[in-house]
Design a protein around this motif. Structure first.
Motif, PDB file in Angstrom:
ATOM      1  N   ARG A  35      -6.117   1.688   8.681  1.00  0.00           N
ATOM      2  CA  ARG A  35      -5.526   1.433   9.217  1.00  0.00           C
ATOM      3  C   ARG A  35      -5.908   0.210  10.021  1.00  0.00           C
ATOM      4  N   SER A  77      -1.889  -2.095   6.806  1.00  0.00           N
ATOM      5  CA  SER A  77      -2.179  -0.253   6.482  1.00  0.00           C
ATOM      6  C   SER A  77      -2.171   0.421   5.415  1.00  0.00           C
ATOM      7  N   ARG A  79       0.791   2.140   2.781  1.00  0.00           N
ATOM      8  CA  ARG A  79       1.860   2.762   2.725  1.00  0.00           C
ATOM      9  C   ARG A  79       1.512   4.394   1.442  1.00  0.00           C
ATOM     10  N   ARG A  80       0.595   4.758   1.261  1.00  0.00           N
ATOM     11  CA  ARG A  80       0.269   5.569   0.296  1.00  0.00           C
ATOM     12  C   ARG A  80      -0.974   5.632   0.166  1.00  0.00           C
ATOM     13  N   SER A  98       0.396  -2.740   2.884  1.00  0.00           N
ATOM     14  CA  SER A  98       1.737  -3.361   3.563  1.00  0.00           C
ATOM     15  C   SER A  98       0.886  -3.749   4.841  1.00  0.00           C
ATOM     16  N   GLU A 100       2.231  -5.953   8.060  1.00  0.00           N
ATOM     17  CA  GLU A 100       3.194  -7.078   8.425  1.00  0.00           C
ATOM     18  C   GLU A 100       2.475  -8.530   9.461  1.00  0.00           C
ATOM     19  N   ASN A 117       4.336  -5.959   1.309  1.00  0.00           N
ATOM     20  CA  ASN A 117       4.138  -5.228   0.797  1.00  0.00           C
ATOM     21  C   ASN A 117       2.504  -5.229   0.107  1.00  0.00           C
TER      22      ASN A 117
END
Length: 175
Positions: A35, A77, A79-80, A98, A100, A117
């Motif tokens: 992140r 960050s 996501r997977r 992703s 944001e 994404n």
């Protein structure tokens, strides 16, 4: 199992298996380390695109209309878990992240602007030229599945953001 070459002269041998690389990726992902928050004051003043609604108006004109010249934050960050695979000629990676974006109001409240994404497939090929180790990296399919933020702001123009991302990677030495 792979047999290690016999050394005829001094050499450096580096071996990383997919299991080790993917275990490390899983560990970093599970620990929440993948992140990064970027605020407008973290970018150099000479950087061509600042994290302000005025600059982001190129991608979402309504953003500038709703929040004229406010600072923004970008939260990146995973996501997977990233997936890595080793091949004789290259190292392949799949990254699922992703981005944001938030508008920062004068009272420090963060208002969601949009969420992108980012699915990227990266291929790295090592090269050795005159005893120098180098390589090439290629990126395929970076931006996918944009969603509008809260307060009815529209989805940003993804094609422009994709072009900007490719330009940014080029600036930092990734062709």
């Amino acid at each position: 199992p792979t047999a290690l070459p016999t050394a005829q002269e001094p050499m450096l041998l580096l071996a990383v298996t997919e299991f080790v690389a993917n275990s490390a990726a899983f560990t970093y992902f599970a620990a929440g380390v993948l992140r990064k928050n970027i605020s407008s004051d973290m970018l150099p003043r000479r950087f061509p695109l600042q994290l302000r609604t005025k600059s982001m108006g190129l991608f979402s004109p309504q953003l500038q209309q709703h929040y004229p010249d406010h600072p923004m934050e970008l939260h990146l960050s995973a996501r997977r878990q990233p997936l890595l695979s080793c091949h004789p000629d290259a190292l392949h990676g799949a990254f699922f992240g992703s981005a944001e974006a938030f508008v920062v109001l004068p009272n420090a409240t963060r208002v969601p602007a949009f969420l992108l994404n980012i699915d990227a497939n990266v291929t790295g090929k090592p090269t050795i030229t005159r005893n120098r180790l180098g390589g090439t990296v290629s990126l395929k399919g970076p931006l996918r599945r944009p969603r509008a933020g809260l307060r009815g702001l529209p989805v940003p123009q993804v094609k422009r953001l994709e072009t900007l991302l490719k330009f940014g990677l080029w600036l930092f030495g990734v062709p």
